[in-house]
Design a protein around this motif. Structure first.
Motif, PDB file in Angstrom:
ATOM      1  N   ASP A 187      71.307  62.837  78.810  1.00 47.19           N
ATOM      2  CA  ASP A 187      72.275  62.164  77.955  1.00 47.19           C
ATOM      3  C   ASP A 187      71.763  60.806  77.489  1.00 47.19           C
ATOM      4  OD1 ASP A 187      72.703  61.695  80.870  1.00 47.19           O
ATOM      5  OD2 ASP A 187      74.046  60.141  80.132  1.00 47.19           O
ATOM      6  N   GLN A 188      70.488  60.517  77.737  1.00 53.29           N
ATOM      7  CA  GLN A 188      69.939  59.223  77.378  1.00 53.29           C
ATOM      8  C   GLN A 188      69.722  59.130  75.873  1.00 53.29           C
ATOM      9  OE1 GLN A 188      65.946  58.385  78.604  1.00 53.29           O
ATOM     10  NE2 GLN A 188      66.242  56.181  78.676  1.00 53.29           N
ATOM     11  N   LEU A 189      69.842  57.921  75.349  1.00 50.42           N
ATOM     12  CA  LEU A 189      69.501  57.656  73.964  1.00 50.42           C
ATOM     13  C   LEU A 189      68.756  56.337  73.865  1.00 50.42           C
ATOM     14  CD1 LEU A 189      71.779  55.348  72.857  1.00 50.42           C
ATOM     15  CD2 LEU A 189      73.234  57.347  73.000  1.00 50.42           C
ATOM     16  N   VAL A 190      67.828  56.262  72.934  1.00 58.45           N
ATOM     17  CA  VAL A 190      67.057  55.046  72.673  1.00 58.45           C
ATOM     18  C   VAL A 190      66.924  54.907  71.169  1.00 58.45           C
ATOM     19  CG1 VAL A 190      65.762  55.108  74.835  1.00 58.45           C
ATOM     20  CG2 VAL A 190      64.864  56.299  72.836  1.00 58.45           C
ATOM     21  N   GLY A 191      66.758  53.690  70.702  1.00 59.48           N
ATOM     22  CA  GLY A 191      66.641  53.497  69.264  1.00 59.48           C
ATOM     23  C   GLY A 191      66.131  52.125  68.905  1.00 59.48           C
ATOM     24  N   ASP A 192      65.679  51.996  67.653  1.00 61.20           N
ATOM     25  CA  ASP A 192      65.190  50.737  67.112  1.00 61.20           C
ATOM     26  C   ASP A 192      65.902  50.453  65.796  1.00 61.20           C
ATOM     27  OD1 ASP A 192      63.302  50.283  69.151  1.00 61.20           O
ATOM     28  OD2 ASP A 192      61.846  51.586  68.155  1.00 61.20           O
ATOM     29  N   LEU A 193      66.295  49.201  65.610  1.00 59.00           N
ATOM     30  CA  LEU A 193      66.911  48.762  64.370  1.00 59.00           C
ATOM     31  C   LEU A 193      65.887  47.919  63.622  1.00 59.00           C
ATOM     32  CD1 LEU A 193      70.533  47.369  64.053  1.00 59.00           C
ATOM     33  CD2 LEU A 193      68.680  46.583  62.588  1.00 59.00           C
ATOM     34  N   VAL A 194      65.560  48.307  62.400  1.00 58.70           N
ATOM     35  CA  VAL A 194      64.500  47.646  61.638  1.00 58.70           C
ATOM     36  C   VAL A 194      65.029  47.262  60.265  1.00 58.70           C
ATOM     37  CG1 VAL A 194      62.695  48.916  62.853  1.00 58.70           C
ATOM     38  CG2 VAL A 194      63.591  49.792  60.694  1.00 58.70           C
ATOM     39  N   ARG A 195      64.383  46.254  59.677  1.00 60.44           N
ATOM     40  CA  ARG A 195      64.599  45.895  58.287  1.00 60.44           C
ATOM     41  C   ARG A 195      63.367  46.354  57.514  1.00 60.44           C
ATOM     42  NH1 ARG A 195      68.034  42.199  56.315  1.00 60.44           N
ATOM     43  NH2 ARG A 195      68.151  41.096  58.321  1.00 60.44           N
ATOM     44  N   PHE A 196      63.562  47.268  56.582  1.00 62.51           N
ATOM     45  CA  PHE A 196      62.427  47.851  55.879  1.00 62.51           C
ATOM     46  C   PHE A 196      62.256  47.205  54.506  1.00 62.51           C
ATOM     47  CE2 PHE A 196      66.148  50.462  55.081  1.00 62.51           C
ATOM     48  CZ  PHE A 196      66.143  50.646  53.709  1.00 62.51           C
ATOM     49  N   GLY A 197      61.001  47.088  54.077  1.00 63.34           N
ATOM     50  CA  GLY A 197      60.688  46.498  52.792  1.00 63.34           C
ATOM     51  C   GLY A 197      60.334  47.548  51.760  1.00 63.34           C
ATOM     52  N   ALA A 198      59.945  47.081  50.581  1.00 59.15           N
ATOM     53  CA  ALA A 198      59.594  47.989  49.492  1.00 59.15           C
ATOM     54  C   ALA A 198      58.340  48.796  49.806  1.00 59.15           C
ATOM     55  CB  ALA A 198      59.403  47.196  48.200  1.00 59.15           C
ATOM     56  N   ASP A 199      57.480  48.254  50.658  1.00 59.18           N
ATOM     57  CA  ASP A 199      56.245  48.963  51.002  1.00 59.18           C
ATOM     58  C   ASP A 199      56.447  50.011  52.090  1.00 59.18           C
ATOM     59  OD1 ASP A 199      56.800  47.244  53.047  1.00 59.18           O
ATOM     60  OD2 ASP A 199      54.817  46.281  53.113  1.00 59.18           O
ATOM     61  N   GLY A 200      57.683  50.131  52.604  1.00 63.36           N
ATOM     62  CA  GLY A 200      57.973  51.130  53.624  1.00 63.36           C
ATOM     63  C   GLY A 200      57.782  50.639  55.038  1.00 63.36           C
ATOM     64  N   HIS A 201      57.183  49.471  55.214  1.00 63.92           N
ATOM     65  CA  HIS A 201      56.986  48.921  56.551  1.00 63.92           C
ATOM     66  C   HIS A 201      58.263  48.219  57.008  1.00 63.92           C
ATOM     67  CE1 HIS A 201      52.723  49.866  56.585  1.00 63.92           C
ATOM     68  NE2 HIS A 201      52.622  49.333  55.373  1.00 63.92           N
ATOM     69  N   GLY A 202      58.500  48.301  58.319  1.00 61.49           N
ATOM     70  CA  GLY A 202      59.724  47.735  58.856  1.00 61.49           C
ATOM     71  C   GLY A 202      59.471  46.613  59.838  1.00 61.49           C
ATOM     72  N   GLN A 203      60.427  45.699  59.893  1.00 62.49           N
ATOM     73  CA  GLN A 203      60.408  44.603  60.863  1.00 62.49           C
ATOM     74  C   GLN A 203      61.434  44.909  61.949  1.00 62.49           C
ATOM     75  OE1 GLN A 203      61.913  40.960  59.281  1.00 62.49           O
ATOM     76  NE2 GLN A 203      61.799  39.860  61.236  1.00 62.49           N
ATOM     77  N   LEU A 204      60.973  45.001  63.179  1.00 63.16           N
ATOM     78  CA  LEU A 204      61.857  45.317  64.292  1.00 63.16           C
ATOM     79  C   LEU A 204      62.814  44.158  64.550  1.00 63.16           C
ATOM     80  CD1 LEU A 204      62.632  47.269  66.598  1.00 63.16           C
ATOM     81  CD2 LEU A 204      60.921  46.119  68.018  1.00 63.16           C
ATOM     82  N   LEU A 205      64.113  44.455  64.491  1.00 64.62           N
ATOM     83  CA  LEU A 205      65.135  43.438  64.716  1.00 64.62           C
ATOM     84  C   LEU A 205      65.757  43.524  66.100  1.00 64.62           C
ATOM     85  CD1 LEU A 205      66.997  43.640  61.277  1.00 64.62           C
ATOM     86  CD2 LEU A 205      65.150  42.085  61.940  1.00 64.62           C
ATOM     87  N   ASP A 206      65.912  44.729  66.616  1.00 64.77           N
ATOM     88  CA  ASP A 206      66.525  44.902  67.924  1.00 64.77           C
ATOM     89  C   ASP A 206      66.288  46.334  68.392  1.00 64.77           C
ATOM     90  OD1 ASP A 206      67.877  44.343  70.241  1.00 64.77           O
ATOM     91  OD2 ASP A 206      69.730  43.694  69.270  1.00 64.77           O
ATOM     92  N   SER A 207      66.476  46.568  69.675  1.00 58.06           N
ATOM     93  CA  SER A 207      66.336  47.906  70.261  1.00 58.06           C
ATOM     94  C   SER A 207      67.545  48.177  71.139  1.00 58.06           C
ATOM     95  CB  SER A 207      65.052  48.024  71.091  1.00 58.06           C
ATOM     96  OG  SER A 207      63.910  47.884  70.274  1.00 58.06           O
ATOM     97  N   CYS A 208      67.876  49.451  71.265  1.00 59.18           N
ATOM     98  CA  CYS A 208      69.021  49.823  72.081  1.00 59.18           C
ATOM     99  C   CYS A 208      68.644  50.958  73.014  1.00 59.18           C
ATOM    100  CB  CYS A 208      70.215  50.239  71.215  1.00 59.18           C
ATOM    101  SG  CYS A 208      69.974  51.760  70.270  1.00 59.18           S
ATOM    102  N   SER A 209      69.430  51.112  74.052  1.00 62.59           N
ATOM    103  CA  SER A 209      69.255  52.206  75.009  1.00 62.59           C
ATOM    104  C   SER A 209      70.597  52.431  75.685  1.00 62.59           C
ATOM    105  CB  SER A 209      68.178  51.879  76.049  1.00 62.59           C
ATOM    106  OG  SER A 209      68.532  50.723  76.788  1.00 62.59           O
ATOM    107  N   GLY A 210      70.705  53.542  76.375  1.00 60.71           N
ATOM    108  CA  GLY A 210      71.947  53.839  77.069  1.00 60.71           C
ATOM    109  C   GLY A 210      72.202  55.318  77.165  1.00 60.71           C
TER     110      GLY A 210
END
Length: 293
Positions: free
Chosen positions: A219-242
Motif C-alpha cells: 500500500d506504499q506510495l512515493v512521488g515527486d512534485l516538479v516544476r517543468f519548463g519548456a525544454d521538458g526538464h523539471g525542477q524538483l520542488l518536494d517529495s512525498c511518501s506514505g
C-alpha cells in the motif's frame, strides 16, 4: 478456450452476477465515497501558492482510494440514471450514467462559493482471471480553480483483487498517476506500489534507490512534485511518501491557513530540523518530523 480465459480473462461488466454479491447501491452512489475529504479541496481553494494547492489536491485524490475498497460490488447504473445531492459543506454534486456498454459515468461537483469545480468521467472495466479480478477506470478527473483559472488533471489507478474464490482476499492498487497543473507548469508523479513486478527493471531500481520501501508492503506510495519548463526538464520542488491506507508525508510540509493541524505539523517539523543532533549514530530522518496530510 480455458487457456484464453486464464490469460485474457472475462469481462465482468457483461456477465450477470448473483444479487448476493452486490451491495444495495449503484456505482454512482459508490463513486461519491471517493470524495469524502472535501475539506482538502476547500483548503486547496484557499491556497495562494499553486505548489501547496497541488499537494492538497493529491491528498484529496489519494484519500478516496480506501473509500472505494469493499467486498461487495455495486449495481451497474441503468442508462440515463442520475444522482443529485449536496455535501455537508454545501458543495453540490451531480452524476449521470451516459453509456451502458461500455459503462461510462460522468460527474460534476460545484463549490457553493464558486471557488472550484470538479468534473470528470469514468469508464469502468473489470476482468476475471482465475482467482483474481483486475479493475480499471479510464477517464480524466479535472479540478478547475477560479482564483487563477488553473485546472489540475489526473487519472485513476488500477486495482487488483486477489483471493476471490479461495485464499485470503487482498486488494491492491498499483499504477503511476500524474497530477498536472499545466497553467502553473507543475506536475506530481505518484507511484503506487512502486515495485510491482510488471514495472521495468531499470525503473524499479531507480525508484527503489530514491524511495526505499519495506518488504511485503503493497500500500506504499512515493512521488515527486516538479516544476517543468519548456525544454521538458523539471525542477524538483518536494517529495512525498506514505500509504493510501493511512497518510501522506511531504518532506517540506504543507502550508495551509484553513487546514486544521497543518500549522502544528509544520511547527513540529521546523523544531525537529532546528534541534541539535542526538547521540545516536544515524543520519536517517525521523518520519514524524515531516508534515502529514
Amino acid at each position: 478456450l480455458g487457456g484464453n480465459l486464464i490469460k485474457h480473462g472475462v469481462n465482468l461488466t457483461k456477465v450477470p452476477l448473483p444479487v448476493e454479491l452486490c451491495e444495495p447501491r449503484s456505482f454512482l452512489q459508490r463513486l461519491i465515497d471517493s470524495w469524502s475529504y472535501m475539506n482538502l479541496l476547500h483548503a486547496a481553494a484557499a491556497c495562494s501558492d499553486p505548489v501547496e494547492r497541488l499537494k492538497l489536491v493529491v491528498a484529496f485524490a489519494v484519500g478516496g482510494f480506501r473509500q472505494q475498497v469493499s467486498c461487495d460490488k455495486p449495481f451497474n447504473p441503468i442508462l440515463g440514471e442520475t444522482l443529485q445531492g449536496m455535501f455537508p459543506c454545501g458543495c453540490a454534486v451531480f452524476a449521470e450514467q451516459v453509456s451502458h456498454h461500455p459503462p461510462v459515468s460522468c460527474w460534476q461537483v460545484i463549490d457553493h462559493q464558486g471557488r472550484f469545480e470538479y468534473t470528470g468521467s469514468s469508464c469502468w472495466s473489470a476482468t476475471f482471471t482465475g482467482n483474481s479480478v483486475k479493475g480499471t477506470q479510464e477517464g480524466t478527473s479535472r479540478l478547475r480553480f477560479a482564483s487563477d483559472g488553473a485546472t489540475v488533471t489526473w487519472s485513476l489507478p488500477t486495482v487488483h483483487i486477489r483471493g476471490v474464490l479461495f485464499g485470503d482476499r487482498v486488494v491492491k492498487y498499483h499504477d503511476t498517476i500524474t497530477y498536472e497543473d499545466a497553467h502553473n507548469h507543475l506536475r506530481c508523479e505518484l507511484f503506487i506500489d512502486p515495485h510491482a513486478p510488471k514495472k521495468g527493471i531499470l525503473k524499479r531500481v531507480m525508484t527503489k534507490a530514491r524511495h526505499p520501501r519495506h518488504k511485503h508492503v503493497h500500500d506504499q506510495l512515493v512521488g515527486d512534485l516538479v516544476r517543468f519548463g519548456a525544454d521538458g526538464h523539471g525542477q524538483l520542488l518536494d517529495s512525498c511518501s506514505g500509504s493510501w491506507l493511512t497518510d501522506i508525508y511531504w518532506d517540506k510540509g504543507v502550508r495551509s491557513s484553513v487546514l486544521p493541524g497543518a500549522d502544528a505539523a509544520n511547527t513540529a517539523a521546523a523544531a525537529a530540523a532546528a534541534a541539535p543532533p542526538s547521540n545516536q549514530a544515524t543520519s536517517k530522518p525521523d518520519a514524524d518530523s515531516r508534515s502529514v496530510v
